[in-house]
Every structure is written in structure tokens, then in C-alpha cells.
Design a protein around this motif. Structure first.
Motif, PDB file in Angstrom:
ATOM      1  N   GLU A 103      45.701  42.656  -8.955  1.00 32.37           N
ATOM      2  CA  GLU A 103      44.602  43.430  -8.392  1.00 32.37           C
ATOM      3  C   GLU A 103      43.331  43.238  -9.226  1.00 32.37           C
ATOM      4  O   GLU A 103      42.224  43.112  -8.685  1.00 32.37           O
ATOM      5  CB  GLU A 103      44.958  44.917  -8.319  1.00 32.37           C
ATOM      6  CG  GLU A 103      43.855  45.765  -7.712  1.00 32.37           C
ATOM      7  CD  GLU A 103      44.162  47.257  -7.677  1.00 32.37           C
ATOM      8  OE1 GLU A 103      43.254  48.016  -7.256  1.00 32.37           O
ATOM      9  OE2 GLU A 103      45.276  47.670  -8.064  1.00 32.37           O
ATOM     10  N   MET A 104      43.485  43.207 -10.549  1.00 27.62           N
ATOM     11  CA  MET A 104      42.333  42.954 -11.408  1.00 27.62           C
ATOM     12  C   MET A 104      41.730  41.580 -11.128  1.00 27.62           C
ATOM     13  O   MET A 104      40.503  41.428 -11.060  1.00 27.62           O
ATOM     14  CB  MET A 104      42.734  43.059 -12.878  1.00 27.62           C
ATOM     15  CG  MET A 104      43.049  44.463 -13.345  1.00 27.62           C
ATOM     16  SD  MET A 104      43.383  44.493 -15.126  1.00 27.62           S
ATOM     17  CE  MET A 104      44.084  46.142 -15.285  1.00 27.62           C
ATOM     18  N   ALA A 105      42.581  40.572 -10.976  1.00 25.91           N
ATOM     19  CA  ALA A 105      42.074  39.230 -10.687  1.00 25.91           C
ATOM     20  C   ALA A 105      41.267  39.225  -9.398  1.00 25.91           C
ATOM     21  O   ALA A 105      40.200  38.599  -9.318  1.00 25.91           O
ATOM     22  CB  ALA A 105      43.234  38.235 -10.608  1.00 25.91           C
ATOM     23  N   LEU A 106      41.754  39.926  -8.381  1.00 30.66           N
ATOM     24  CA  LEU A 106      41.014  40.015  -7.122  1.00 30.66           C
ATOM     25  C   LEU A 106      39.646  40.666  -7.317  1.00 30.66           C
ATOM     26  O   LEU A 106      38.723  40.438  -6.533  1.00 30.66           O
ATOM     27  CB  LEU A 106      41.810  40.810  -6.091  1.00 30.66           C
ATOM     28  CG  LEU A 106      43.072  40.142  -5.531  1.00 30.66           C
ATOM     29  CD1 LEU A 106      43.824  41.123  -4.642  1.00 30.66           C
ATOM     30  CD2 LEU A 106      42.734  38.872  -4.758  1.00 30.66           C
ATOM     31  N   ALA A 107      39.509  41.465  -8.373  1.00 30.54           N
ATOM     32  CA  ALA A 107      38.249  42.134  -8.679  1.00 30.54           C
ATOM     33  C   ALA A 107      37.375  41.319  -9.633  1.00 30.54           C
ATOM     34  O   ALA A 107      36.326  41.811 -10.068  1.00 30.54           O
ATOM     35  CB  ALA A 107      38.529  43.504  -9.276  1.00 30.54           C
ATOM     36  N   GLY A 108      37.796  40.085  -9.967  1.00 29.40           N
ATOM     37  CA  GLY A 108      36.994  39.233 -10.830  1.00 29.40           C
ATOM     38  C   GLY A 108      37.291  39.365 -12.310  1.00 29.40           C
ATOM     39  O   GLY A 108      36.570  38.805 -13.148  1.00 29.40           O
TER      40      GLY A 108
END
Length: 440
Positions: A103-108
Motif C-alpha cells: 500500500e505504501m508503494a502504491l502511495a509513492g
């Protein structure tokens, strides 16, 4: 990882258009203006450096939405959090943390500082591998494609002079020396570095603070600490030791350029001068500080005193570093009734370069030759970002995590067109991991 990426627009400290970024061994080796070559990956939007989430408790993600019924305080919220903590084991933590980091990766977010204190099995019995829980977090970051600084946390007491309770016994190694012995066996990897943390001055007796600081000093490692999040902590510290928490940390050699104080919400003028004068970084977590009704910390005063500022999503009520960045500015506006305390460029630096540096990755968080090749593409055609492109202002004051389209971490594409390439169905992964905890 090697490759060529062409950014339609890029933030390199100024706004540039048509930027070719060449990557070798995970580092930027060339950055120049030009048209898109046939073999380049097109990053169609505004490319900014990878974001650093400087303060995370991965298992808190299971609380999102579950603690919003009724009223209460930080302390009543903590009781619910402890129930989640009591249900975790290494396998369950790997599943949950992998989904959270995805989820963090999806947020950059390309690097996370995991403030990790859930060390042992229920009852405080060590696992066969005493670092099984920490290893689960390191592996979760690898499987999600991001870097991690495992901030292994010393946690010995439930309060000033009080023994750990039935849940907190999982957190404790018994002494700071035993903590240091356990942490010594953690090995760094290409994607993982190890730092130290002191949970708080209420959780580590004053006589043992120096042991944790000495471990970090010997390794030139980051050291983080929750500081003055609640007035009750300040009152208890003054009663027990005759000084504020900041003063106590200063007296035992914890503060300094490799140190980060998290929250720093309820400070005296002397505290602010100590933190700034020692060049201690301060990590603000606006969405959590709002969610828990903690208060608004003196971020601008701290910066003016000499502290760098970084950002974290902490309890993951929201995972959105753009929201954290603008939240710091907007909270300061509420506190002072005046606008414009930081430029968008300064806020973005808190979420990128300064955040990475506080986690022991000073070579990340910038779009420049030699830096780790972390590239985050923010869409410019969503309902939030459509309109004039002003540079960092568009990312910080208009975009949200939902506008992140592509993420390259150390030269590796981990999110493409809004889809995680290693964990394709992140919502399902989150639902499954959290349901397993609820069953426990």
C-alpha cells in the motif's frame, strides 16, 4: 537495476520538462533534457523523488476504521492497539506487513522506517529465532519492493518504574544490554538497514538510555524515539527525574544529528532549543496526531531552532505522504492563523531527501546523478491535479496518494499505471491479513 526512463515533467529542485533518466545498478547515472528514445519507459506526469515514510508501525494498519466508534483519548485507543499486537505471530506479521508496504508503494513510498517493538511471543518467550518478527518485516519490505530501516526498539517498562503489563511483556528484552545483544544478530541487506529506537522515556529507564545510544553511536546508525506525544509523559518524567523528556534524552547522549524525535508535540521553549541545538531531526505525523487527538506540535519553531523535519504515517489512519506534507503546513496555519510557513519545495524535501537521510539512506530522495533511482510519477490528469502545473505545489497541495501512477525503486519498476507489480491485488492482501488477525 538498469534502464532508461523519460519523464514528461520532473522535479529536480526546479520544474523541468522532457527529462531522460538513465539508471545503472539502481543509481541515476545520467539526467538530461531530451526527447523520448524508443527504448525508454515513459513516465507520463510529474516525476518526483521516492518518498520516505520516516515513522511506521505496520501492525497499526489493522486498526483503520476500527477505532472510530465513540469517544476517547490516545490511552483508550492504545488498549485496542494492544489487542491487535497480542494476536500477531511471524507468519501473520509477514502477510500483514507485505500488504501494508505494498500500500505504501502504491502511495509513492520507496523507503519505510519501521519502529519495531513487537519482538517476542505472547508471554515474552523468545521465538526460536529471537529476531523472527523483525525478519518478517525485512522480508515483507523485500516482497513489496521497497527499502526498510528496521528501527529495532528498546521497550522495558510500562511506565516510570513499572513492570511491563501482560501485552507489553512481548516487547521487552528485560534490559537494554539484552536488547543490544539480540539486535546485534540482525544483518543488513541491500534493501534493509538496521537502526535503534527508544520507545519513550516512560518505557526505558533513564539508567539504560545510554546503552541504546552507545549501540547506535558505535555503528553510526539512526536512533529514533517517541518524544512528548502526551502531556502525561512529560508530567511523569518531571516527577520521576526532575527534567523534561527532552532534557533526559540530552543528559544521556541520545540527541544529535543521527537522532530523530517523533511527534515532539508538547515541548517547552528549552526543549525546542535543545532539539534544534543538537541538530536532532523531528518527525511529524500529522494524520496520526489528528486522529489520536494528540495536538499540534511546534514544527516551525523546531525548524527555526535547527531541527530538520521529516514525515511519517505512524498508525496508518492514512497512508499518504502528500497529505502528511500539506498537513504539517495546514496545522501550522491553524496554530498561528497565518499562511505560508513552508514552500511546497521544502515540504517535499521533508517527505523525500530529509526523510531518507533520517533513516540512514542519505544517498536517496533526490533526482540527481549518483542518487538511488527512486522515481514517482504523479498523474496530472486526475480531478485533483488537472489544471496548471506549478511544480512541487501540484504534488504537495493538490495530489493525493491516489494520483501516484508509476513507482521505480532503485531502478526497478514496482508500480506501473497504478498496479503493484509484485502484489497485484493489494486490497485483497490487506483484507486477508487483517481477517486472519480478527480470527485470532
Amino acid at each position: 537495476m538498469n534502464g532508461r526512463f523519460w519523464a514528461r515533467h520532473a522535479w529536480t529542485g526546479t520544474l523541468e520538462s522532457g527529462v531522460l533518466i538513465e539508471v545503472a545498478s539502481g543509481r541515476i547515472v545520467s539526467l538530461r533534457a531530451g526527447s523520448a528514445p524508443a527504448d525508454a519507459v515513459i513516465l507520463d506526469g510529474l516525476v518526483v523523488p521516492g518518498l520516505a515514510n520516516a515513522h511506521s508501525h505496520a501492525f497499526h494498519r489493522a486498526l483503520r476504521g476500527a477505532t472510530q466508534v465513540g469517544s476517547g483519548t490516545f490511552w483508550t485507543w492504545r488498549e485496542t492497539m494492544y489487542r491487535v499486537a497480542s494476536a500477531l505471530d511471524p507468519d501473520g506479521y509477514l502477510d500483514l506487513a507485505r500488504a501494508v508496504y505494498a500500500e505504501m508503494a502504491l502511495a509513492g513510498i520507496t523507503c519505510v522506517g519501521e519502529f519495531h517493538y513487537l519482538h517476542h511471543a505472547p508471554g515474552g518467550v523468545p521465538y526460536a529465532d529471537p529476531n523472527a518478527m523483525g525478519e518478517a518485516l525485512i522480508e515483507a519490505a523485500a516482497q513489496a519492493g521497497i527499502r526498510i530501516t528496521l528501527l529495532d526498539t528498546c521497550y522495558l517498562s510500562s511506565g516510570f518504574g513499572a513492570e511491563p503489563d501482560s501485552t507489553q511483556i512481548r516487547f521487552s528484552d528485560g534490559s537494554a544490554s539484552a536488547w543490544a545483544e539480540r539486535v546485534e544478530s540482525l544483518k543488513e541487506r541491500d534493501h534493509a538497514r538496521v537502526g535503534a529506537a527508544i520507545h519513550s522515556v516512560r518505557a526505558v529507564p533513564a539508567a539504560q538510555l545510554g546503552t541504546v545510544a552507545a549501540w547506535a553511536d558505535a555503528r553510526q546508525a539512526p536512533i529514533h524515539v517517541h518524544l512528548s506525544e502526551q502531556p502525561a509523559e512529560n508530567e511523569g518524567c518531571v516527577e520521576a527525574y526532575g527534567v523534561t523528556p527532552t532534557g533526559l534524552l540530552a543528559d544521556h547522549g541520545v540527541l544529535g544529528p543521527r537522532a530523530t524525535a517523533v511527534h515532539a508535540t508538547h515541548l517547552t521553549g528549552g526543549d525546542i532549543a535543545l532539539l534544534g541545538g543538537t541538530a536532532t531531526t523531528v518527525c511529524m505525523c500529522p494524520t496520526t496526531e489528528r486522529d489520536l487527538a494528540d495536538g499540534i506540535g511546534p514544527a516551525k519553531d523546531l525548524q527555526e531552532a535547527g531541527s530538520r523535519l521529516t514525515l511519517g504515517s505512524d498508525s496508518h489512519a492514512v497512508i499518504d505522504l502528500f497529505e502528511e506534507a500539506r498537513g504539517m503546513e495546514l496545522d501550522e496555519r491553524l496554530r498561528t492563523r497565518r499562511r505560508g510557513h513552508w514552500s511546497a519545495a521544502e515540504l517535499l524535501r521533508a517527505a523525500t531527501g530529509d526523510g531518507h537521510a533520517s533513516l540512514g539512506w542519505p544517498e536517496a530522495g533526490r533526482l540527481e546523478v549518483g542518487a538511488i533511482a527512486d522515481l514517482v510519477t504523479v498523474s496530472l490528469d486526475s480531478v485533483r491535479t488537472a489544471g496548471p502545473l506549478t511544480g512541487a505545489e501540484t504534488a504537495v497541495f493538490a495530489a493525493t496518494a491516489a494520483d501516484v501512477r508509476d513507482v521505480v525503486a532503485a531502478g526497478r519498476m514496482i508500480v506501473r499505471h497504478g498496479v503493484h507489480q509484485l502484489v497485484p491485488d493489494v486490497p485483497s492482501a490487506l483484507r486477508t491479513a487483517i481477517a486472519r488477525l480478527e480470527e485470532s
